[in-house]
Design a protein around this motif. Structure first.
Motif, mmCIF file in Angstrom:
data_model
loop_
_atom_site.group_PDB
_atom_site.id
_atom_site.type_symbol
_atom_site.label_atom_id
_atom_site.label_comp_id
_atom_site.label_asym_id
_atom_site.label_seq_id
_atom_site.Cartn_x
_atom_site.Cartn_y
_atom_site.Cartn_z
ATOM 1 N N THR A 1 0.822 -1.210 0.000
ATOM 2 C CA THR A 1 0.000 0.000 0.000
ATOM 3 C C THR A 1 0.860 1.265 0.000
ATOM 4 O O THR A 1 0.333 2.361 -0.222
ATOM 5 N N GLY A 2 2.168 1.116 0.216
ATOM 6 C CA GLY A 2 3.067 2.262 0.127
ATOM 7 C C GLY A 2 3.403 2.643 -1.298
ATOM 8 O O GLY A 2 4.019 3.689 -1.535
ATOM 9 N N TYR A 3 2.998 1.805 -2.261
ATOM 10 C CA TYR A 3 3.221 2.105 -3.676
ATOM 11 C C TYR A 3 1.962 2.725 -4.281
ATOM 12 O O TYR A 3 0.839 2.332 -3.952
ATOM 13 N N ASP A 4 2.178 3.684 -5.166
ATOM 14 C CA ASP A 4 1.061 4.315 -5.880
ATOM 15 C C ASP A 4 0.678 3.527 -7.125
ATOM 16 O O ASP A 4 -0.428 3.685 -7.645
ATOM 17 N N LEU A 5 1.591 2.688 -7.611
ATOM 18 C CA LEU A 5 1.354 1.893 -8.807
ATOM 19 C C LEU A 5 2.123 0.580 -8.697
ATOM 20 O O LEU A 5 3.276 0.576 -8.275
ATOM 21 N N ILE A 6 1.477 -0.520 -9.094
ATOM 22 C CA ILE A 6 2.150 -1.807 -9.199
ATOM 23 C C ILE A 6 1.996 -2.300 -10.627
ATOM 24 O O ILE A 6 0.901 -2.244 -11.198
ATOM 25 N N VAL A 7 3.102 -2.765 -11.211
ATOM 26 C CA VAL A 7 3.119 -3.238 -12.596
ATOM 27 C C VAL A 7 3.512 -4.713 -12.611
ATOM 28 O O VAL A 7 4.679 -5.049 -12.426
ATOM 29 N N ALA B 1 -4.014 -4.343 -1.726
ATOM 30 C CA ALA B 1 -3.392 -3.047 -2.011
ATOM 31 C C ALA B 1 -4.142 -2.314 -3.117
ATOM 32 O O ALA B 1 -4.398 -1.110 -3.020
ATOM 33 N N VAL B 2 -4.497 -3.040 -4.187
ATOM 34 C CA VAL B 2 -5.232 -2.403 -5.281
ATOM 35 C C VAL B 2 -6.616 -1.983 -4.800
ATOM 36 O O VAL B 2 -7.085 -0.879 -5.099
ATOM 37 N N ALA B 3 -7.286 -2.831 -4.033
ATOM 38 C CA ALA B 3 -8.605 -2.472 -3.506
ATOM 39 C C ALA B 3 -8.542 -1.226 -2.628
ATOM 40 O O ALA B 3 -9.504 -0.450 -2.564
ATOM 41 N N ALA B 4 -7.384 -1.008 -1.986
ATOM 42 C CA ALA B 4 -7.220 0.159 -1.108
ATOM 43 C C ALA B 4 -6.813 1.416 -1.865
ATOM 44 O O ALA B 4 -6.761 2.496 -1.274
ATOM 45 N N GLY B 5 -6.496 1.290 -3.176
ATOM 46 C CA GLY B 5 -6.210 2.488 -3.956
ATOM 47 C C GLY B 5 -4.939 2.478 -4.765
ATOM 48 O O GLY B 5 -4.725 3.378 -5.579
ATOM 49 N N THR B 6 -4.067 1.500 -4.565
ATOM 50 C CA THR B 6 -2.867 1.394 -5.389
ATOM 51 C C THR B 6 -3.267 1.024 -6.813
ATOM 52 O O THR B 6 -4.077 0.124 -7.018
ATOM 53 N N GLY B 7 -2.705 1.699 -7.811
ATOM 54 C CA GLY B 7 -3.035 1.402 -9.198
ATOM 55 C C GLY B 7 -2.369 0.134 -9.681
ATOM 56 O O GLY B 7 -1.334 -0.293 -9.144
ATOM 57 N N LEU B 8 -2.964 -0.487 -10.718
ATOM 58 C CA LEU B 8 -2.408 -1.684 -11.333
ATOM 59 C C LEU B 8 -2.396 -1.476 -12.832
ATOM 60 O O LEU B 8 -3.423 -1.115 -13.424
ATOM 61 N N ALA B 9 -1.246 -1.682 -13.476
ATOM 62 C CA ALA B 9 -1.150 -1.490 -14.929
ATOM 63 C C ALA B 9 -0.117 -2.442 -15.497
ATOM 64 O O ALA B 9 0.934 -2.666 -14.891
ATOM 65 N N GLY B 10 -0.417 -2.992 -16.677
ATOM 66 C CA GLY B 10 0.539 -3.898 -17.297
ATOM 67 C C GLY B 10 0.139 -4.250 -18.708
ATOM 68 O O GLY B 10 -0.837 -3.709 -19.249
ATOM 69 N N LEU B 11 0.910 -5.172 -19.288
ATOM 70 C CA LEU B 11 0.665 -5.495 -20.697
ATOM 71 C C LEU B 11 0.881 -6.971 -20.989
ATOM 72 O O LEU B 11 1.456 -7.705 -20.209
ATOM 73 N N HIS B 12 0.355 -7.375 -22.132
ATOM 74 C CA HIS B 12 0.560 -8.674 -22.760
ATOM 75 C C HIS B 12 0.452 -9.804 -21.727
ATOM 76 O O HIS B 12 -0.374 -9.753 -20.815
ATOM 77 N N GLY B 13 1.285 -10.831 -21.863
ATOM 78 C CA GLY B 13 1.215 -11.953 -20.938
ATOM 79 C C GLY B 13 1.736 -11.629 -19.560
ATOM 80 O O GLY B 13 1.451 -12.340 -18.600
ATOM 81 N N GLY B 14 2.501 -10.535 -19.440
ATOM 82 C CA GLY B 14 3.046 -10.150 -18.144
ATOM 83 C C GLY B 14 1.991 -9.780 -17.131
ATOM 84 O O GLY B 14 2.227 -9.855 -15.927
ATOM 85 N N MET B 15 0.805 -9.381 -17.617
ATOM 86 C CA MET B 15 -0.315 -9.115 -16.716
ATOM 87 C C MET B 15 -1.542 -9.928 -17.092
ATOM 88 O O MET B 15 -2.316 -10.322 -16.216
ATOM 89 N N GLY B 16 -1.700 -10.234 -18.389
ATOM 90 C CA GLY B 16 -2.907 -10.900 -18.862
ATOM 91 C C GLY B 16 -2.777 -12.399 -19.028
ATOM 92 O O GLY B 16 -3.746 -13.052 -19.442
ATOM 93 N N ASP B 17 -1.622 -12.976 -18.699
ATOM 94 C CA ASP B 17 -1.461 -14.429 -18.691
ATOM 95 C C ASP B 17 -0.584 -14.833 -17.518
ATOM 96 O O ASP B 17 0.305 -15.670 -17.631
ATOM 97 N N SER B 18 -0.839 -14.228 -16.391
ATOM 98 C CA SER B 18 -0.107 -14.547 -15.164
ATOM 99 C C SER B 18 -0.941 -15.505 -14.312
ATOM 100 O O SER B 18 -2.161 -15.354 -14.230
#
Length: 216
Positions: A49-55, A74-91
């Protein structure tokens, strides 16, 4: 200064270390402080939760409940989540709670990595896609199973390559989407098979905009 965490690893075919450095470079240009880790143990040991964004940049692999739950929280509490391709969509293919948060999951790429296809921008007035025109990609074309709750910002058209999916006729497949997870914003872009693809000007722009948008 905003703080971001990139966790990279998993299947080496997606060049996770190289892609993580590209994404970190974008964030540093935007004056973020960036931490990169190559172990999922960070997710259970760090104060996320100390991060503003997690990739996430971790294709396939497995994740324990002790590692996943702090990320979900952490994301539910407000930390952002962003990513691409299989690194986020096939994990973490067995982690359905992770897929629920992301908003979709890779299931196929007919024609593999040498398909030429168009990416169609749906809303050029949106901060995510402003100034980005439709463009052509030669890479994997991701067929996704997608959460109906997402807001779609770019699409691609199937089928291009031959396969049994052709029997369903023409479909518009999301390429870029956003959604919410509690107080957190979630951004996903299906482009970026290897570092060369990620370095395309359009993909750089989409990831810059998306990561900044998702940041708390």
């Amino acid at each position: 200064m905003k703080k971001a965490l990139i966790f990279q690893g998993g299947w080496e075919g997606h060049e996770p270390a190289e892609v993580a450095e590209i994404l970190a470079g974008i964030l540093k240009q935007e004056t973020y402080e960036v931490d990169i880790t190559d172990t999922l143990e960070t997710l259970e040991k760090a104060e996320l939760t100390g991060y503003d964004l997690i990739v996430p940049n971790w294709t396939q692999g497995t994740i324990t409940k002790e590692q996943l739950q702090p990320l979900l929280d952490a994301v539910a509490a407000g930390t952002g989540l962003a990513g691409l391709h299989g690194g986020m969509g096939d994990s973490f293919r067995m982690a359905v709670d992770y897929q629920f948060m992301v908003g979709g999951q890779w299931v196929a790429h007919p024609g593999n990595e040498f398909v030429e296809y168009q990416v169609r921008i749906l809303d050029q007035d949106h901060p995510l896609t402003e100034g980005i025109n439709d463009f052509t990609v030669v890479s994997e074309q991701y067929y996704m199973h997608v959460d109906p709750a997402v807001k779609v910002h770019a699409t691609t058209k199937f089928p291009i390559s031959e396969g049994p999916h052709e029997a369903n006729g023409e479909v518009e497949m999301p390429v870029v989407w956003t959604k919410r997870w509690g107080k957190g914003k979630v951004y996903y872009c299906s482009l970026g098979h290897v570092a060369k693809t990620v370095n395309m000007p359009e993909v750089i722009a989409l990831m810059r905009n998306g990561m900044v948008w998702a940041t708390r």
